[in-house]
Design an enzyme around this catalytic site. Structure first.
Site, PDB file in Angstrom:
ATOM      1  N   GLY A   8      59.719 -71.937  56.391  1.00  0.00           N
ATOM      2  CA  GLY A   8      60.182 -73.271  56.003  1.00  0.00           C
ATOM      3  C   GLY A   8      61.048 -73.122  54.771  1.00  0.00           C
ATOM      4  O   GLY A   8      60.536 -73.034  53.659  1.00  0.00           O
ATOM      5  N   ASN A  31      62.930 -69.658  59.104  1.00  0.00           N
ATOM      6  CA  ASN A  31      63.031 -71.100  59.283  1.00  0.00           C
ATOM      7  C   ASN A  31      63.254 -71.379  60.762  1.00  0.00           C
ATOM      8  O   ASN A  31      63.922 -70.606  61.440  1.00  0.00           O
ATOM      9  CB  ASN A  31      64.206 -71.643  58.456  1.00  0.00           C
ATOM     10  CG  ASN A  31      64.122 -73.144  58.286  1.00  0.00           C
ATOM     11  OD1 ASN A  31      63.339 -73.623  57.467  1.00  0.00           O
ATOM     12  ND2 ASN A  31      64.893 -73.876  59.058  1.00  0.00           N
ATOM     13  N   ALA A  73      53.924 -81.575  56.365  1.00  0.00           N
ATOM     14  CA  ALA A  73      52.502 -81.736  56.707  1.00  0.00           C
ATOM     15  C   ALA A  73      52.364 -82.362  58.096  1.00  0.00           C
ATOM     16  O   ALA A  73      53.263 -83.056  58.571  1.00  0.00           O
ATOM     17  CB  ALA A  73      51.833 -82.624  55.667  1.00  0.00           C
ATOM     18  N   SER A 125      52.405 -78.824  42.982  1.00  0.00           N
ATOM     19  CA  SER A 125      53.045 -80.000  42.379  1.00  0.00           C
ATOM     20  C   SER A 125      54.140 -79.588  41.414  1.00  0.00           C
ATOM     21  O   SER A 125      54.015 -78.591  40.710  1.00  0.00           O
ATOM     22  CB  SER A 125      52.022 -80.841  41.614  1.00  0.00           C
ATOM     23  OG  SER A 125      52.696 -81.861  40.910  1.00  0.00           O
ATOM     24  N   LYS A 179      45.085 -81.828  45.083  1.00  0.00           N
ATOM     25  CA  LYS A 179      46.499 -82.255  45.047  1.00  0.00           C
ATOM     26  C   LYS A 179      46.631 -83.730  45.449  1.00  0.00           C
ATOM     27  O   LYS A 179      47.405 -84.487  44.857  1.00  0.00           O
ATOM     28  CB  LYS A 179      47.349 -81.368  45.964  1.00  0.00           C
ATOM     29  CG  LYS A 179      48.802 -81.832  46.094  1.00  0.00           C
ATOM     30  CD  LYS A 179      49.558 -81.713  44.783  1.00  0.00           C
ATOM     31  CE  LYS A 179      50.749 -82.623  44.603  1.00  0.00           C
ATOM     32  NZ  LYS A 179      51.732 -82.750  45.609  1.00  0.00           N
ATOM     33  N   HIS A 182      45.620 -85.841  42.603  1.00  0.00           N
ATOM     34  CA  HIS A 182      46.703 -85.710  41.619  1.00  0.00           C
ATOM     35  C   HIS A 182      47.766 -86.761  41.927  1.00  0.00           C
ATOM     36  O   HIS A 182      48.260 -87.466  41.050  1.00  0.00           O
ATOM     37  CB  HIS A 182      47.300 -84.296  41.670  1.00  0.00           C
ATOM     38  CG  HIS A 182      48.650 -84.159  41.028  1.00  0.00           C
ATOM     39  ND1 HIS A 182      49.808 -84.645  41.611  1.00  0.00           N
ATOM     40  CD2 HIS A 182      49.045 -83.604  39.856  1.00  0.00           C
ATOM     41  CE1 HIS A 182      50.846 -84.393  40.832  1.00  0.00           C
ATOM     42  NE2 HIS A 182      50.408 -83.755  39.758  1.00  0.00           N
ATOM     43  N   ASN A 183      48.113 -86.887  43.200  1.00  0.00           N
ATOM     44  CA  ASN A 183      49.135 -87.853  43.582  1.00  0.00           C
ATOM     45  C   ASN A 183      48.653 -89.297  43.395  1.00  0.00           C
ATOM     46  O   ASN A 183      49.444 -90.168  43.044  1.00  0.00           O
ATOM     47  CB  ASN A 183      49.571 -87.625  45.036  1.00  0.00           C
ATOM     48  CG  ASN A 183      50.511 -86.434  45.161  1.00  0.00           C
ATOM     49  OD1 ASN A 183      50.503 -85.543  44.321  1.00  0.00           O
ATOM     50  ND2 ASN A 183      51.307 -86.410  46.203  1.00  0.00           N
ATOM     51  N   GLU A 186      49.180 -89.914  39.952  1.00  0.00           N
ATOM     52  CA  GLU A 186      50.644 -90.017  39.802  1.00  0.00           C
ATOM     53  C   GLU A 186      51.118 -91.444  40.152  1.00  0.00           C
ATOM     54  O   GLU A 186      51.879 -92.060  39.405  1.00  0.00           O
ATOM     55  CB  GLU A 186      51.286 -88.977  40.740  1.00  0.00           C
ATOM     56  CG  GLU A 186      52.780 -89.034  40.909  1.00  0.00           C
ATOM     57  CD  GLU A 186      53.255 -88.003  41.963  1.00  0.00           C
ATOM     58  OE1 GLU A 186      52.907 -86.806  41.834  1.00  0.00           O
ATOM     59  OE2 GLU A 186      53.958 -88.396  42.913  1.00  0.00           O
TER      60      GLU A 186
HETATM   61  C1  6PG Z   1      54.400 -83.495  43.287  1.00  0.00           C
HETATM   62  C2  6PG Z   1      54.611 -84.821  43.998  1.00  0.00           C
HETATM   63  C3  6PG Z   1      55.063 -84.631  45.385  1.00  0.00           C
HETATM   64  C4  6PG Z   1      54.974 -85.947  46.128  1.00  0.00           C
HETATM   65  C5  6PG Z   1      56.258 -86.423  46.593  1.00  0.00           C
HETATM   66  C6  6PG Z   1      56.119 -87.649  47.476  1.00  0.00           C
HETATM   67  O1  6PG Z   1      53.301 -83.363  42.790  1.00  0.00           O
HETATM   68  O2  6PG Z   1      55.314 -82.686  43.219  1.00  0.00           O
HETATM   69  O3  6PG Z   1      53.392 -85.478  44.018  1.00  0.00           O
HETATM   70  O4  6PG Z   1      54.279 -83.687  46.005  1.00  0.00           O
HETATM   71  O5  6PG Z   1      54.219 -85.779  47.248  1.00  0.00           O
HETATM   72  O6  6PG Z   1      57.049 -86.677  45.487  1.00  0.00           O
HETATM   73  O7  6PG Z   1      55.528 -88.708  46.851  1.00  0.00           O
HETATM   74  P1  6PG Z   1      55.623 -90.160  47.479  1.00  0.00           P
HETATM   75  O8  6PG Z   1      54.354 -90.445  48.202  1.00  0.00           O
HETATM   76  O9  6PG Z   1      55.868 -91.048  46.297  1.00  0.00           O
HETATM   77  O10 6PG Z   1      56.802 -90.185  48.415  1.00  0.00           O
END
Ligand code: 6PG
Length: 460
Positions: A8, A31, A73, A125, A179, A182-183, A186
């Site tokens: 990828g 790829n 994913a 991330s 992760k 984490h999001n 975020e």
């Molecule tokens: C990171 C971000 C990243 C994230 C994308 C999409 O830690 O680098 O969290 O992995 O998944 O930026 O985020 P959205 O759900 O806002 O599109």
């Protein structure tokens, strides 16, 4: 023979491969569409070999083969695994660096285990730049096999005070879970910053540039973080088509790729209140509800008799951000027990300090709390004192914002959460009465132990 292979080679995969190359590793690339690989081959990068056939790619790797997946994913991961499983041998290692759902990673781990292939879910991330220069990395899988990949992952990760922002997280899909949350954090911090911008702009009447300067100033203090820094940069950017600031010509509708939704769903499944994280995700959904937003535009009267100072907003932001992080780390703590992952919460805070999107000064405070034996972050003095000192500012911000027709879902959730904690009147006594009335679900009394059922028929 090459040290590691990357499958990828889109922006993230290419940048991870370049990062590995820059640390002296020999890298194979593959790829699905060969043109993408060919573009990299044509750059004649030392120690990089690209392959058109996956068989050749696999044969180019040293044993045990280490393959890093950077494919979208979902199905693409399963499809790639199906191809690889026929080509790999016992002891070989596949790492999934995408934002995969952790239960999928659990399932893939078990599946590949049958073939003796080691599967690691690797949370990454830091966006495109992080992938290239050093992301925060959250690997999970078989602990005894981690040593095969640990050095490479730690080498390519961001460094904080010389320490790699990568550490073995736990078994199976726990790295992807970490992760995912984490999001969730975020999303909450991004939404808090969006609400902060609205308050500074529409209650305090500052220009975008002035707000950017305020954020730059804040970024020298306790709320310092990558997201505060980039928010200021976004606010300073000029539009190339008009005379406006870019932020003023961006549509007020937010997208998402699903990790915030997963965090909210998992929190509900765990019966854990991560209300700020969920509110942030729902705020994105609401922004897309254009028809109803149009229908009701201006329906609520806005009369604000309360001014806000920048310092009040600063204090409210500091507190709400702390609650968002506390809820996220609370989710880790809860999941660690429920899934028997034995997560090291201090270590997670440590590897978030550089490379990732939620890197913030606050993480050092979180590490100190865990160092001193904290269990519930919010109850620990550093956090509790902030609650005591800043809750009035949070309330002022919510009241003033709502009176000005600014919805502030995450600030409001923070205030509701604290009020729920501080009040001994939640109304749950009446809920229990209702449950017992229609379903004989029983209730507990204030004056004795045990569960009771009341005969409500006298009341009909
Ligand atoms: C990171 C971000 C990243 C994230 C994308 C999409 O830690 O680098 O969290 O992995 O998944 O930026 O985020 P959205 O759900 O806002 O599109």
């Amino acid at each position: 023979m090459n040290d590691i292979g990357v499958i990828g080679l889109g922006v993230m995969g290419k940048n991870i491969a370049l990062n590995m190359l820059s640390r002296g590793y020999k890298v194979s690339g593959f790829n699905r569409t060969f043109k993408v690989t060919k573009d990299l081959i044509d750059k004649n990068i030392e120690n990089f070999s690209g392959y058109e056939k996956i068989e050749d790619f696999v044969s180019s790797l040293k044993s045990p083969r280490k393959i890093f997946l950077m494919v979208p994913a979902g199905n693409p991961v399963d499809e790639t695994i199906e191809v690889l499983v026929k080509l790999l041998e016992k002891g070989d290692i596949i790492m999934d660096g995408g934002n995969s759902y952790f239960e999928d990673t659990n399932r893939r781990f078990e599946y590949l285990n049958k073939f003796g292939i080691n599967y690691f879910g690797v949370g990454v991330s830091g966006g495109e730049e992080g992938a290239l220069k050093g992301p925060s990395i959250m690997p999970s899988g078989d602990k005894d096999s981690y040593h095969h990949i640990g050095k490479i992952l730690e080498d390519i990760s961001a460094k904080k005070e010389g320490q790699p922002c990568c550490s073995y997280i736990g078994p199976k899909g726990s790295g992807h879970y970490v992760k995912m949350v984490h999001n969730g954090i975020e999303y909450a911090d991004m939404q808090l910053l969006a609400e902060t911008y609205l308050l500074l702009k529409y209650v305090c009447r500052y220009s975008n540039k002035e707000i950017a300067n305020i954020l730059d100033d804040w970024n020298n203090g306790e709320v310092q973080s990558y997201l505060v820094e980039i928010t200021s940069k976004v606010l300073k950017e000029k539009d190339s088509l008009t005379e406006n600031d870019l932020v003023d010509v961006i549509l007020d509708v937010a997208g998402n790729k699903g990790t915030g939704r997963w965090t909210s769903i998992e929190a509900l499944k765990q019966e854990f209140n991560a209300s700020l994280l969920t509110a942030a995700y729902q705020a994105r959904i609401m922004s897309n509800n254009l028809n109803l937003r149009k229908e009701f535009n201006g329906v609520i009267d806005s009369k604000n008799n309360m001014d806000l100072s920048v310092e009040t907003i600063h204090k409210a932001y500091s507190l709400a951000k702390s609650i968002a992080f506390a809820q996220g780390f609370g989710l880790y703590n809860d999941a660690s027990k429920k899934y028997e992952w034995n997560l090291n919460l201090k270590e997670i805070a440590s590897i978030f300090r550089a490379g990732c999107i939620i890197q913030a000064k606050l993480l050092q405070e979180i590490m100190d709390c865990y160092d001193n034996g904290a269990n519930e972050l919010l109850a620990y003095p550093t956090f509790k004192n902030k609650v005591i000192e800043n809750n009035k500012s949070l309330k002022d911000v919510v009241i003033s914002g709502l009176s000005s027709n600014l919805a502030l879902p995450v600030y409001t959730s923070a205030l509701v959460y604290l009020t729920q904690l501080s009040s001994d009147l939640l109304g749950a006594n009446l809920i229990q009465g209702q449950r017992d009335y229609f379903g004989a679900h029983t209730y507990q009394r204030v004056d004795r132990e045990g569960f009771e059922h009341h005969d409500w028929s006298n009341n009909e």
